[in-house]
Structures are given as C-alpha cells and as structure tokens.
Design an enzyme around this catalytic site. Structure first.
Site, PDB file in Angstrom:
ATOM      1  N   ASP A 112      44.042  35.061  41.406  1.00 47.95           N
ATOM      2  CA  ASP A 112      44.558  33.760  40.443  1.00 47.95           C
ATOM      3  C   ASP A 112      45.724  34.088  40.410  1.00 47.95           C
ATOM      4  OD1 ASP A 112      42.415  32.521  40.251  1.00 47.95           O
ATOM      5  OD2 ASP A 112      41.826  33.336  38.000  1.00 47.95           O
TER       6      ASP A 112
ATOM      7  N   CYS B  83      35.310  32.185  45.190  1.00 45.26           N
ATOM      8  CA  CYS B  83      36.274  32.302  44.341  1.00 45.26           C
ATOM      9  C   CYS B  83      36.140  33.465  43.492  1.00 45.26           C
ATOM     10  CB  CYS B  83      36.399  31.118  43.679  1.00 45.26           C
ATOM     11  SG  CYS B  83      37.856  31.113  42.325  1.00 45.26           S
TER      12      CYS B  83
ATOM     13  N   ASN C 185      33.338  33.969  36.772  1.00 44.51           N
ATOM     14  CA  ASN C 185      34.170  34.504  36.101  1.00 44.51           C
ATOM     15  C   ASN C 185      33.937  35.804  35.174  1.00 44.51           C
ATOM     16  OD1 ASN C 185      36.981  33.234  36.635  1.00 44.51           O
ATOM     17  ND2 ASN C 185      35.549  31.419  36.434  1.00 44.51           N
TER      18      ASN C 185
ATOM     19  N   ASP D 281      37.569  23.009  37.787  1.00 39.71           N
ATOM     20  CA  ASP D 281      37.139  23.156  36.604  1.00 39.71           C
ATOM     21  C   ASP D 281      37.269  21.845  35.550  1.00 39.71           C
ATOM     22  OD1 ASP D 281      35.775  24.245  34.460  1.00 39.71           O
ATOM     23  OD2 ASP D 281      36.775  26.131  34.330  1.00 39.71           O
TER      24      ASP D 281
ATOM     25  N   LYS E  90      34.007  25.041  45.858  1.00 37.33           N
ATOM     26  CA  LYS E  90      34.527  26.110  45.051  1.00 37.33           C
ATOM     27  C   LYS E  90      33.525  26.781  44.299  1.00 37.33           C
ATOM     28  CE  LYS E  90      38.712  27.675  42.557  1.00 37.33           C
ATOM     29  NZ  LYS E  90      40.100  27.457  42.377  1.00 37.33           N
ATOM     30  N   TRP E  91      33.170  27.868  44.621  1.00 37.53           N
ATOM     31  CA  TRP E  91      32.142  28.865  43.911  1.00 37.53           C
ATOM     32  C   TRP E  91      32.641  29.827  43.126  1.00 37.53           C
ATOM     33  CZ3 TRP E  91      26.380  28.706  45.202  1.00 37.53           C
ATOM     34  CH2 TRP E  91      25.665  29.641  44.414  1.00 37.53           C
ATOM     35  N   ASP E  92      32.753  29.526  41.818  1.00 37.03           N
ATOM     36  CA  ASP E  92      33.571  30.381  40.939  1.00 37.03           C
ATOM     37  C   ASP E  92      32.479  31.551  40.251  1.00 37.03           C
ATOM     38  OD1 ASP E  92      35.639  31.719  39.889  1.00 37.03           O
ATOM     39  OD2 ASP E  92      36.451  29.694  38.869  1.00 37.03           O
TER      40      ASP E  92
HETATM   41  C1  DGJ Z   1      39.045  31.098  37.986  1.00 27.99           C
HETATM   42  C2  DGJ Z   1      39.409  30.707  39.362  1.00 27.99           C
HETATM   43  O1  DGJ Z   1      39.903  31.750  39.917  1.00 27.99           O
HETATM   44  C3  DGJ Z   1      40.573  29.503  39.229  1.00 27.99           C
HETATM   45  O2  DGJ Z   1      41.004  29.307  40.416  1.00 27.99           O
HETATM   46  C4  DGJ Z   1      40.144  28.403  38.462  1.00 27.99           C
HETATM   47  O3  DGJ Z   1      38.923  28.018  39.244  1.00 27.99           O
HETATM   48  C5  DGJ Z   1      39.411  28.844  37.340  1.00 27.99           C
HETATM   49  N1  DGJ Z   1      38.543  29.893  37.136  1.00 27.99           N
HETATM   50  C6  DGJ Z   1      38.577  27.611  36.439  1.00 27.99           C
HETATM   51  O4  DGJ Z   1      38.029  27.918  35.470  1.00 27.99           O
END
Ligand code: DGJ
Length: 735
Positions: free
Chosen positions: A545, A523, A477, A360, A473-475
């Site tokens: 995480d 991710c 959140n 990020d 890496k496809w996040d």
């Molecule tokens: C959550 C992910 O799980 C982390 O590894 C990292 O990529 C952060 N987001 C970045 O904002």
C-alpha cells in the site's frame, strides 16, 4: 509382506548392535544442474544424502557412510518423525488413535510417475510407520531446465480412529558439508514490506513464521535464500539455495543446525497452536515447497524461480501482455459518483492506459460504503453513487477502449452491515470473548462450507453485474486473531487454521473453473498475499500500500528475489505521496513503477500539464519494453541497500537481442562519485544500440551509441545520476 519384514529384520539387527547395511536403494532426482539423492537404507529409513550441484553418477551413495554414531540420534531422514531415535525437530509428530506418541517412518516403495512433459519428472516415495497404519507419501517434482525441485507430502490415516497431527510439514531438507549458511529473508510491516535481511545461521533454531493466516506475508515471507560457505550475499558468485512455500495460510520454516553441523530446513504449514485432527481414512495434503539451486549466486537463483513461476507456478504465467491501468483508490477513495469515474476513464484513455479499476466504495445501500466502518459484506451496487449500476461504468470504459476491473473483499464483514446482522455465526470469534476488529472489520469463517459458497457467490454475482468486467482486485484487510469457529466442533477448533486455507483454495478452484480468463489481483492490504500458493490462482499481487517510489525501490527489490516482475503490481501515485508525504518527480515515479506491472493510482485532474505529457510518453515507452519486464531475465545491478545510493534493474530478452536498464539515484552524495553499472546477461559479441527513453534530448555520451556486449559487461554505463531522484531508462537493441 516381504517389504514389511525386511525393515523389521534390519531394525532387530540394529538393536543387537550388528546392523550392516546391504546396498541401499539410491533414489536419484535431478535437474540440469541440481541433484537430490535419497537412499532407502536396509533398516528402512530413507535419508537425504545430497542436495546441491548435479552429480551424474550417484552409484557411490549406495556405499556412502556418514560415520555418524549409530546410537546417537537418527540419520538425515527425508521426513523425520517424532519417535524412535529422532531428537531433531520433526516434520511429522502424531498422537496415534491409541494414544501412541511415536512415529518411525520406514520405506515402502518409490516410483517415477509419468508427467507428459519431458522437462518434468515426478518421483513418489512411500513411507509408513513401523507400528501404526499411518502413511506418508512424498512427491518430488523436478523441473530440468529451471533447476527447481518441489516437494509436498500426503499423510494418510488408516488407523481405527482419529490421529492428531502436531507437526505436518511439507518437506525436510538437510544440508551438510558447508562451513556457513548466510540466510537471506524478508521482513517488514504494512507499507514497509519485503525488506531484505541477511543473517548467518548459528547452531540452534531460527524460524520464519506467521500465525496471521490472512495478510500472512506483510511482516515476513515464506521464502529464503541460503548462500553456502559465504558471509556475503552475492548476485553473481557462489552456491545459493532458494526456497519458497506455496501456502496461503500460516507457515513456518525452521532452520536448525545440530551438533553434527547438519542444517535441517523444515518448511510447511505452521503447526503452532494448529494441531490437526485427521479422521480415519482421511488424507492431509501439505503445501508445496519449491527449491532451487544456483552455482552462480543469488541472481541465478531468482531467475530460476522466475522461469519456473512463469512456466509452471503462477496462474497468469502463459498470458499475453498485462494491461496498464488507472486504479481509483488514491484518486477518489470512497468519494465518487458516475461523473468522477467517467472523468477518470477519459483521462486514463487519453494518457494511453488500458484498464480502469474501480476500487472500494461502490456497494452497500442500507449501510453505504462511504468509509471503512460500514457496508462490507453487502455486495449490492450503491444506488446513490452509481444509479446506472456497474454496467454503465464498465460499458463506458469499454467504449473508451479500456478494460474494466472492480474491487471486492469477500472474506470480510463490517459489524455495521446487513451480512453481519444476518449471519453472526459466520464471524470468526471465540465464544464469550470479544470479537476483535481490525480496520473496523471481522473475518468470515472460511472453514465453513456455507461461507465458502457465499465467498464464491460474491465473486460470481459481481461478475454478473456486467459482462464487461475483465479484472477483479481481491482485497483482505485484516488478519485472524481471537479465533473460534462456530462451524467446527469443540474438539476440532485447532483444525481452523488449515481448514481456512483449504476453504480459500477450494473457492479459488471453483472460481478458476468458471472464470479461467478473468484477471485477478491478490491485494490483501498490499503485500499480504505474496506467495506461490496464492499465485496458483491469482495473476498478480499488489505489492504494497506504500505507493511512494522511494520506498518502492526496496519493496520491489526484495520481492524480486523470489517473485517475477510479471506479478508485481506497481503504481505511479500523487506527489506529495499520500503515505509518506514525500515529493518525488514524475519521471522517477514512472521509472520505478516500470520495473513491474505499470499502473497509475491518482486523480489525473490534479496532474499538471507537464506531468500528463510525461505520463503519456512514459506509458507509450513502457509498452515498447514491457515484454522484457514480463518475460525477460532479471539482473539486479547493485541494490537499493548499497551505500553508493545508486542501483539499476535490468531485464534481458531470452534471445539476448534486447534489454532494458532502469537506473536510479536514491541518495545524494555530493557531485563527486558517478555510478558505473556493469551490465549482465548480454551477449559479449553482439553490438547493441543504446537509447535513453523518456527524455527530450541526449543526456549522456553513450545515448545513441552502438556498444558491444563485452563493453557493456566489462566497462558498463556511467550515467551521471547524482541528485536524489535522478533516474534513467535505457533500451538496448541488437544491431
Ligand atoms: C487496501 C488496499 O491495499 C488498497 O489498495 C485499497 O484497495 C484499500 N484497501 C481499499 O479499502
């Protein structure tokens, strides 16, 4: 015509109380060790007669009677619908176009389909409602060597108008004849995923479910094991059925035991609050439910799923070695420039790592992504941090012999972003209500094809930033809540949940058609998309995480019940750990991460010389045995839940010539008890040389010894791992 009259005639006879079955059609679906036997009865119902150990001669099922009172609820139908005599939870509940709320599915036909793979057979069973033109097709795929049978359904509306589906599960499995069912499931939360729970099922209904849509596997996982006739979860003994649903969306698995002591397992997309309006002449395809059976305990059930996954279930299954990597997140967070990143690349190369992943923080100009409150959605390179663009960093990585990866979170947007200013209509929110934020972000409406195009475009344009991007890496959140779609009409709002998951699937299909070779990690905030629906498109998952090695013992153990090590991302991070504050020696951190896809996630410049020396050695030794982690058979020797405080994980090559054993102490119990790990999966007659890795000198009497498989199995290894964070890695090689 004849086909439709027969069931009607039978039903008429049944109504008159004089139903007498002619010999039913037996549908025999089998693998090397598992049988699923269906009977199409003369009243048209299709019932599940057996799911369990293989039965070669299934002919007697034609005459089989359950002695169930015929006027007391429906028999064990393979896809119970709401209507007729069924009072169980239905796999299908529909309000038909004319308002009729009943559905009674009857046999139409079944057929074995060609697959072109002699290990795989497919059987389709076609059903239709007795009165309405609503059809269901059940597709069973049997994988002989892996003892896996998958099931999915297709519901087709041939009525004059829309049908509302209130339940539309992928499969229903009934089990009977067992005294008890011990359910093993995963529970957790962010940074505490995949914790294992066991409970004995009682009469009534127990569910594993989520309505979070995104990050759907943080607090539960759509996978389970059932230990039959036992109150004990046993790695080596007893009958076990395991199931896992492939669906990146809301899911629900219901376990109901009724008054006949029959257990019905319904699994599929969660219909709660998600009634699906299916227009005329449309078909809804459900997710796929994956089942396996083991007569040799939970260990074998896991190995069956792992074998199936590597061969058929996961995208990256047939790939070469997974690159070891350095990820920038915990080492740099949002604060970096070209110098920082090039320094990390130099250090990664020097330690022997094979890929650098820029996490990020690399994008956004009007609203720079210098923290998690801004910039998400604005996928242009931040000119201040990276004036030479991504290509300069990616090229530098390649020059140093490393692959290059980059982070995106394309389904999300910060309110403070140009994207949110341009497309407020793309945000998932209910009219006139607050659009709730999680981690300062909103969810984009993937039910909307314009958003699907945008998300595909984010991936596509990111790849266009440099020809040297090997990994994404496809996040994701946040989860979905306070939902509302500007795209869907008012009377289709509850289609959102299925349409979002379908939207994501369509985007992933497009991505894979264009980029078959780019490695992609699911991710999702760590642990949020650990399921086989995602793994059809993603090569690996970021397991949690929580990078702390002690917590990872349980997280990786729980994940291993259903998912192979080949997909489990595991990183060595700084000590004290950024999440838990715990201080853990570098060796234990490496030995724990080495059970999965090994990576590092720290600022190497903050490591001591001794730590760097150790890292170099551990990375080199991982490369010696990673083929075992990726492709070998997993044997769990004890568990991180054991009161002994010690356990081991071992991987054995398919030819049983090599194995790696990783052993840990996670609880200090004084200097009295010494663990003894009796090994599994080896050939008893073979002689194996045992060699401890990552140590300067022999620490134990058996290091360097040649021991037989019989010795290692019956007596085992007894390393004196007694202090908290003692750990050891042994390589076993046939002589
Ligand atoms: C959550 C992910 O799980 C982390 O590894 C990292 O990529 C952060 N987001 C970045 O904002």
């Amino acid at each position: 015509m004849k086909k439709r009259l027969l069931p009607l005639l039978a039903a008429l006879l049944a109504a008159l109380g004089c139903a007498r079955a002619a010999a039913p059609a037996v549908i025999d679906i089998r693998t090397d060790g598992l049988s699923l036997v269906l009977c199409a009865n003369d009243d048209g119902t299709v019932v599940l007669r057996h799911f369990g150990g293989r039965i070669d001669d299934v002919a007697p099922f034609a005459a089989y009677r359950t002695h169930r009172r015929w006027d007391h609820g429906a028999d064990d139908e393979i896809y119970p619908a709401a209507g007729g005599r069924n009072f169980r939870l239905p796999a299908l509940r529909a309000t038909h176009a004319d308002g009729d709320p009943n559905t009674e599915l009857r046999y139409v036909a079944h057929e074995v389909l060609p697959t072109g793979d002699d290990n795989v057979t497919q059987t389709v069973v076609r059903l239709t409602d007795r009165r309405q033109p609503l059809d269901v097709e059940l597709l069973f795929t049997a994988y002989a060597r892996e003892d896996v049978i998958t099931v999915r359904s297709r519901i087709t509306n041939r009525e004059e108008g829309p049908v509302v589906l209130h339940a539309y599960y992928a499969s229903a499995l009934t089990l009977h004849g067992h005294d008890s069912y011990l359910l093993t499931q995963l529970r957790g939360g962010w940074a505490d995923e995949a914790q294992v729970e066991h409970l004995r099922l009682a009469h009534g209904t127990h569910s594993i479910s989520t309505r979070k849509l995104v990050k759907a596997t943080h607090s539960e996982n759509p996978a389970f094991m059932l230990s039959l006739d036992s109150d004990r979860f046993d790695e080596r003994h007893g009958e076990v059925i395991a199931g896992a649903l492939a669906w990146s969306g809301n899911y629900r698995i219901d376990f109901s035991i009724d008054e006949y002591d029959v257990l019905t397992v319904l699994a599929g997309a969660n219909p709660d609050g998600a009634a699906y309006t299916l227009d005329a002449r449309k078909t809804l395809a459900t997710p796929e439910m994956i089942y396996t059976y083991s007569a040799e305990g939970a260990g074998r059930a896991s190995r069956n799923l792992h074998d199936w996954a590597r061969r058929y279930g996961i995208r990256g299954g047939k790939r070469g070695h997974v690159p070891t990597l350095l990820n920038s997140w915990e080492g740099a967070y949002f604060s970096f420039d070209e110098k920082t990143l090039c320094g990390m690349i130099d250090d990664a190369a020097e330690m022997g790592l094979e890929m650098f992943v820029l996490d990020d923080g690399w994008f956004g100009n009007k609203y720079p992504r210098d923290h998690d409150r801004a910039g998400l959605g604005d996928w242009e390179v931040n000119a201040k941090k990276l004036p030479g663009g991504i290509d300069r960093i990616a090229s530098y990585a390649h020059e140093r012999g490393l692959k290059f990866g980059i982070w995106i979170e394309p389904e999300m947007v910060n309110p403070q972003s140009e994207l949110a200013e341009r497309h407020p209509d793309w945000v998932v929110r209910a009219d006139g209500r607050e659009a709730t934020q999680i981690r300062n972000q909103w969810l984009l409406d993937m039910a909307n094809p314009a958003v699907q195009d945008f998300v595909f475009g984010v991936f596509d344009r990111t790849l266009a930033l440099s020809k040297k991007i090997d990994y994404i890496k496809w996040d994701a959140n946040r989860h979905a809540e306070a939902f509302g779609s500007k795209y869907l009409p008012a009377d289709r709002q509850s289609n959102f949940w299925v349409d979002y998951a379908e939207g994501l699937r369509k985007v992933m299909e497009r991505i894979r058609a264009k980029y078959p070779d780019v490695l992609i990690q699911a991710c999702s905030s760590g642990g949020g998309r650990v399921e086989y629906g995602a793994l059809k498109y993603f090569d690996e998952v970021w397991t949690s995480d929580d990078t702390e090695a002690l917590s990872r013992a349980r997280i990786q153990y729980g994940t291993s019940l259903f998912y192979p090590a080949a997909v489990i991302g595991a990183h060595v991070s700084a000590s004290p750990n950024h999440q838990s504050g715990n201080v853990i020696p570098i060796k234990f951190r490496f030995d724990m991460a080495a059970t999965g896809r090994l990576g590092m996630e720290l600022q190497p410049r903050q490591m001591s010389d001794a730590e760097r020396d150790f890292a170099r050695r551990a990375i080199a030794s991982y490369k010696e045995f990673r083929d075992l982690v990726e492709e070998g058979d997993l044997y769990r020797i004890g568990s991180p839940y054991d009161p002994s405080g010690t356990f081991a994980t071992m991987y054995v090559s398919k030819d049983r010539r090599r194995a790696v054993v990783m052993a840990y102490c996670i609880r200090y119990r004084g200097h009295t008890p010494v663990p003894q790990f009796r090994l599994e999966g080896l050939d008893t007659a073979t002689h194996y040389k045992v060699r401890e890795l990552n140590v300067d000198h022999a620490r134990c009497w058996f290091d360097g010894e040649v021991l037989t498989g019989a010795f290692l199995h019956h007596e085992g290894l007894n390393p004196p791992l007694q202090r908290l964070y003692d750990s050891a890695v042994y390589l076993l090689e046939a002589q």
